[in-house]
Design a protein around this motif. Structure first.
Motif, PDB file in Angstrom:
ATOM      1  N   LEU A 153      40.350  20.630  20.690  1.00 33.36           N
ATOM      2  CA  LEU A 153      39.209  19.706  20.744  1.00 33.36           C
ATOM      3  C   LEU A 153      39.732  18.381  21.284  1.00 33.36           C
ATOM      4  O   LEU A 153      40.718  17.842  20.758  1.00 33.36           O
ATOM      5  CB  LEU A 153      38.627  19.498  19.342  1.00 33.36           C
ATOM      6  N   GLU A 154      39.063  17.888  22.312  1.00 33.82           N
ATOM      7  CA  GLU A 154      39.448  16.603  22.899  1.00 33.82           C
ATOM      8  C   GLU A 154      38.248  15.662  22.865  1.00 33.82           C
ATOM      9  O   GLU A 154      37.143  16.057  23.263  1.00 33.82           O
ATOM     10  CB  GLU A 154      39.896  16.823  24.344  1.00 33.82           C
ATOM     11  N   LEU A 155      38.464  14.457  22.363  1.00 37.68           N
ATOM     12  CA  LEU A 155      37.408  13.445  22.313  1.00 37.68           C
ATOM     13  C   LEU A 155      37.910  12.184  22.998  1.00 37.68           C
ATOM     14  O   LEU A 155      39.073  11.793  22.789  1.00 37.68           O
ATOM     15  CB  LEU A 155      37.073  13.080  20.857  1.00 37.68           C
ATOM     16  N   VAL A 156      37.051  11.555  23.773  1.00 34.52           N
ATOM     17  CA  VAL A 156      37.399  10.271  24.375  1.00 34.52           C
ATOM     18  C   VAL A 156      36.448   9.220  23.810  1.00 34.52           C
ATOM     19  O   VAL A 156      35.233   9.448  23.726  1.00 34.52           O
ATOM     20  CB  VAL A 156      37.300  10.330  25.917  1.00 34.52           C
ATOM     21  N   LYS A 157      37.026   8.105  23.393  1.00 36.22           N
ATOM     22  CA  LYS A 157      36.203   7.070  22.731  1.00 36.22           C
ATOM     23  C   LYS A 157      35.453   6.203  23.743  1.00 36.22           C
ATOM     24  O   LYS A 157      36.036   5.765  24.751  1.00 36.22           O
ATOM     25  CB  LYS A 157      37.119   6.172  21.883  1.00 36.22           C
ATOM     26  N   ALA A 158      34.176   5.998  23.459  1.00 38.63           N
ATOM     27  CA  ALA A 158      33.338   5.176  24.368  1.00 38.63           C
ATOM     28  C   ALA A 158      33.717   3.706  24.238  1.00 38.63           C
ATOM     29  O   ALA A 158      34.147   3.261  23.187  1.00 38.63           O
ATOM     30  CB  ALA A 158      31.885   5.379  24.000  1.00 38.63           C
ATOM     31  N   ALA A 203      32.610   9.073  24.423  1.00 41.39           N
ATOM     32  CA  ALA A 203      32.350   9.055  25.881  1.00 41.39           C
ATOM     33  C   ALA A 203      32.426  10.471  26.441  1.00 41.39           C
ATOM     34  O   ALA A 203      31.716  10.811  27.386  1.00 41.39           O
ATOM     35  CB  ALA A 203      33.376   8.164  26.583  1.00 41.39           C
ATOM     36  N   ASN A 204      33.302  11.276  25.863  1.00 44.90           N
ATOM     37  CA  ASN A 204      33.458  12.641  26.363  1.00 44.90           C
ATOM     38  C   ASN A 204      33.979  13.539  25.240  1.00 44.90           C
ATOM     39  O   ASN A 204      34.843  13.123  24.466  1.00 44.90           O
ATOM     40  CB  ASN A 204      34.431  12.652  27.544  1.00 44.90           C
ATOM     41  N   LYS A 205      33.400  14.743  25.164  1.00 38.77           N
ATOM     42  CA  LYS A 205      33.846  15.702  24.150  1.00 38.77           C
ATOM     43  C   LYS A 205      33.967  17.057  24.833  1.00 38.77           C
ATOM     44  O   LYS A 205      33.045  17.494  25.527  1.00 38.77           O
ATOM     45  CB  LYS A 205      32.812  15.785  23.022  1.00 38.77           C
ATOM     46  N   ARG A 206      35.118  17.716  24.656  1.00 38.60           N
ATOM     47  CA  ARG A 206      35.224  19.065  25.230  1.00 38.60           C
ATOM     48  C   ARG A 206      36.151  19.906  24.377  1.00 38.60           C
ATOM     49  O   ARG A 206      37.025  19.384  23.654  1.00 38.60           O
ATOM     50  CB  ARG A 206      35.703  19.032  26.678  1.00 38.60           C
ATOM     51  N   THR A 207      35.952  21.213  24.444  1.00 37.83           N
ATOM     52  CA  THR A 207      36.886  22.155  23.828  1.00 37.83           C
ATOM     53  C   THR A 207      37.432  23.037  24.935  1.00 37.83           C
ATOM     54  O   THR A 207      36.764  23.279  25.939  1.00 37.83           O
ATOM     55  CB  THR A 207      36.196  23.035  22.765  1.00 37.83           C
ATOM     56  N   PHE A 208      38.651  23.493  24.755  1.00 37.54           N
ATOM     57  CA  PHE A 208      39.262  24.390  25.736  1.00 37.54           C
ATOM     58  C   PHE A 208      40.350  25.199  25.039  1.00 37.54           C
ATOM     59  O   PHE A 208      40.696  24.935  23.881  1.00 37.54           O
ATOM     60  CB  PHE A 208      39.823  23.610  26.940  1.00 37.54           C
ATOM     61  N   PHE A 209      40.869  26.196  25.750  1.00 34.48           N
ATOM     62  CA  PHE A 209      41.935  27.053  25.202  1.00 34.48           C
ATOM     63  C   PHE A 209      43.197  26.902  26.038  1.00 34.48           C
ATOM     64  O   PHE A 209      43.124  26.620  27.247  1.00 34.48           O
ATOM     65  CB  PHE A 209      41.507  28.520  25.257  1.00 34.48           C
ATOM     66  N   THR A 248      39.078   1.658  22.963  1.00 36.01           N
ATOM     67  CA  THR A 248      38.070   2.164  23.906  1.00 36.01           C
ATOM     68  C   THR A 248      38.783   2.919  25.035  1.00 36.01           C
ATOM     69  O   THR A 248      39.759   2.420  25.587  1.00 36.01           O
ATOM     70  CB  THR A 248      37.271   0.981  24.491  1.00 36.01           C
ATOM     71  N   GLY A 249      38.299   4.105  25.329  1.00 35.56           N
ATOM     72  CA  GLY A 249      38.933   4.925  26.373  1.00 35.56           C
ATOM     73  C   GLY A 249      40.070   5.789  25.851  1.00 35.56           C
ATOM     74  O   GLY A 249      40.605   6.624  26.574  1.00 35.56           O
ATOM     75  N   LEU A 275      39.628  13.628   8.418  1.00 34.58           N
ATOM     76  CA  LEU A 275      40.810  13.185   9.173  1.00 34.58           C
ATOM     77  C   LEU A 275      40.450  12.903  10.635  1.00 34.58           C
ATOM     78  O   LEU A 275      40.923  11.935  11.226  1.00 34.58           O
ATOM     79  CB  LEU A 275      41.913  14.254   9.090  1.00 34.58           C
ATOM     80  N   THR A 276      39.580  13.743  11.194  1.00 31.18           N
ATOM     81  CA  THR A 276      39.198  13.563  12.600  1.00 31.18           C
ATOM     82  C   THR A 276      38.513  12.213  12.805  1.00 31.18           C
ATOM     83  O   THR A 276      38.794  11.485  13.759  1.00 31.18           O
ATOM     84  CB  THR A 276      38.266  14.710  13.056  1.00 31.18           C
ATOM     85  N   LYS A 277      37.643  11.881  11.876  1.00 30.15           N
ATOM     86  CA  LYS A 277      36.948  10.582  11.958  1.00 30.15           C
ATOM     87  C   LYS A 277      37.967   9.438  11.856  1.00 30.15           C
ATOM     88  O   LYS A 277      37.898   8.458  12.619  1.00 30.15           O
ATOM     89  CB  LYS A 277      35.913  10.518  10.821  1.00 30.15           C
ATOM     90  N   ILE A 278      38.906   9.588  10.920  1.00 31.31           N
ATOM     91  CA  ILE A 278      39.901   8.520  10.722  1.00 31.31           C
ATOM     92  C   ILE A 278      40.818   8.393  11.942  1.00 31.31           C
ATOM     93  O   ILE A 278      41.129   7.284  12.384  1.00 31.31           O
ATOM     94  CB  ILE A 278      40.671   8.781   9.407  1.00 31.31           C
ATOM     95  N   MET A 279      41.205   9.526  12.517  1.00 32.91           N
ATOM     96  CA  MET A 279      42.028   9.489  13.735  1.00 32.91           C
ATOM     97  C   MET A 279      41.253   8.829  14.877  1.00 32.91           C
ATOM     98  O   MET A 279      41.798   8.026  15.629  1.00 32.91           O
ATOM     99  CB  MET A 279      42.453  10.915  14.138  1.00 32.91           C
ATOM    100  N   PHE A 280      39.979   9.195  14.986  1.00 33.79           N
ATOM    101  CA  PHE A 280      39.148   8.653  16.083  1.00 33.79           C
ATOM    102  C   PHE A 280      39.037   7.136  15.963  1.00 33.79           C
ATOM    103  O   PHE A 280      39.074   6.412  16.961  1.00 33.79           O
ATOM    104  CB  PHE A 280      37.770   9.323  16.042  1.00 33.79           C
ATOM    105  N   ASP A 281      38.906   6.652  14.719  1.00 31.47           N
ATOM    106  CA  ASP A 281      38.776   5.206  14.497  1.00 31.47           C
ATOM    107  C   ASP A 281      40.051   4.447  14.865  1.00 31.47           C
ATOM    108  O   ASP A 281      40.026   3.220  14.995  1.00 31.47           O
ATOM    109  CB  ASP A 281      38.408   4.928  13.030  1.00 31.47           C
ATOM    110  N   MET A 282      41.170   5.154  14.992  1.00 37.19           N
ATOM    111  CA  MET A 282      42.435   4.494  15.359  1.00 37.19           C
ATOM    112  C   MET A 282      42.536   4.230  16.866  1.00 37.19           C
ATOM    113  O   MET A 282      43.469   3.585  17.323  1.00 37.19           O
ATOM    114  CB  MET A 282      43.630   5.383  14.962  1.00 37.19           C
TER     115      MET A 282
END
Ligand SMILES: C[S@@+](CC[C@H](N)C(=O)[O-])C[C@H]1O[C@@H](n2cnc3c(N)ncnc32)[C@H](O)[C@@H]1O
Length: 313
Positions: free
Chosen positions: A308-313, A293-299, A245-246, A235-242
């Motif tokens: 989990l936060e991902l930013v698309k390059a 472009a950016n990957k981070r985890t936080f609480f 850029t940015g 699901l994460t991959k599919i969400m990311f593909d949606m």
């Protein structure tokens, strides 16, 4: 040490005897703290199979269960009126959108107060605040009408706190959930042309029978806690593909062994799939590092929910 099969019952019932005495003597706070902390300790002390039997059936034989079920929040979770655990109405007790009936007796009211102000409930409120802030950040950074998808949106309560939503500066916010009753609440409560509800299951997204594109933000809160690692990874991959850029992806998950876990798995019958920060980070493993472009985890501030936060390059 070899534990005999009765010992978890003996330990659990002794704990429940004490909690019952405290609740009946007018000390709801002490009784609740006792049973919440004690149930977690028992879960940690006994083998998982013994805990499962105790937590699913044996605990029901003790009369303190009826007392604790006077709390409408706990009983709502236990009885699952919508047929599944963790519905949006349950969360509305925590968010303050759902009030108990006027006739609720003192003990039920006190247990409810305790539950909705517990550390885990504070974390659920903080999770909603993180979502609202993220919507606002994405909207303020965008130079075009923002497109957002909330997966497993429930009642979309974070939108009530988002300045961008309230000011009407979001291009489109799609609220996606399997539960038609939750979507009806959104349609009724948001008089906002930019919010669109869509009924659907995440399975249809994973099977790619339904898709979204060019999103600035896609997020899911209160969903990954029900998904296996392979499903969550897909699901994460599919969400990311949606994402464009940015664009940003944000998902949340409760961490293991939080304070209320034993109470939730017994009195509430609310079993979740817990993830450590690194297990949550690992759901991004199907996405090429070159695409990120950016990957981070936080609480959130209370430390019970990881993001989990991902930013698309
Ligand atoms: C705990 S609520 C979270 C609601 C909201 N995101 C929040 O944080 O307040 C979980 C939501 O997930 C939805 N849900 C559960 N399984 C789903 C699935 N397979 N597909 C779509 N929605 C699902 C439920 O209908 C419910 O509204």
């Amino acid at each position: 040490m070899q534990l005999d099969t009765n010992s978890i019952q003996a330990a659990g019932y002794a704990l429940m005897d004490d909690a019952q005495a405290m609740l009946l003597s007018g000390n709801a706070k002490a009784g609740m703290d006792h049973v919440i902390l004690g149930m977690r300790e028992i879960k940690n002390r006994y083998p998982a199979t013994e805990w499962r039997d105790f937590a699913q059936t044996t605990f029901l034989g003790h009369p303190v269960t009826q007392l604790i079920h006077q709390c409408p929040f706990t009983y709502h979770s236990f009885s699952k009126p919508r047929g599944y655990a963790g519905d949006a109405e349950l969360l509305d007790f925590i968010y303050g959108f759902k009030q108990p009936s006027q006739n609720l007796a003192t003990l039920g009211r006190e247990i409810l107060e305790h539950c909705v102000n517990s550390p885990i409930s504070s974390s659920v409120k903080a999770r909603k605040d993180v979502l609202a802030r993220t919507i606002d950040d994405v909207a303020s950074e965008a130079t075009h009408p923002t497109r957002i998808l909330s997966i497993a949106c429930g009642h979309l309560r974070e939108a009530k706190e988002s300045v961008a939503v309230q000011e009407g500066s979001i291009g489109q916010l799609v609220a996606f959930d399997q539960d038609p009753l939750s979507l009806e609440v959104i349609d009724r409560e948001f008089d906002n042309g930019s919010i669109q509800t869509i009924r659907g299951s995440v399975t249809t997204l994973v099977r790619q029978k339904q898709s979204f594109e060019n999103l600035d933000l896609v997020y899911a809160a209160g969903l990954y806690d029900y998904l296996s690692q392979p499903f969550a990874t897909r699901l994460t991959k599919i969400m990311f593909d949606m994402l464009r850029t940015g664009g940003k992806l944000l998902v949340a998950n409760f961490i293991p062994d939080h304070r209320e876990v034993g109470y939730m798995e017994t009195f509430m019958q609310w079993q979740l799939i817990y993830r450590t920060e690194s297990q949550l980070a690992n759901v991004a493993k199907e996405i090429s590092a070159l695409e990120i472009a950016n990957k981070r985890t936080f609480f959130e501030d209370n430390g019970n929910i990881a993001f989990l936060e991902l930013v698309k390059a």
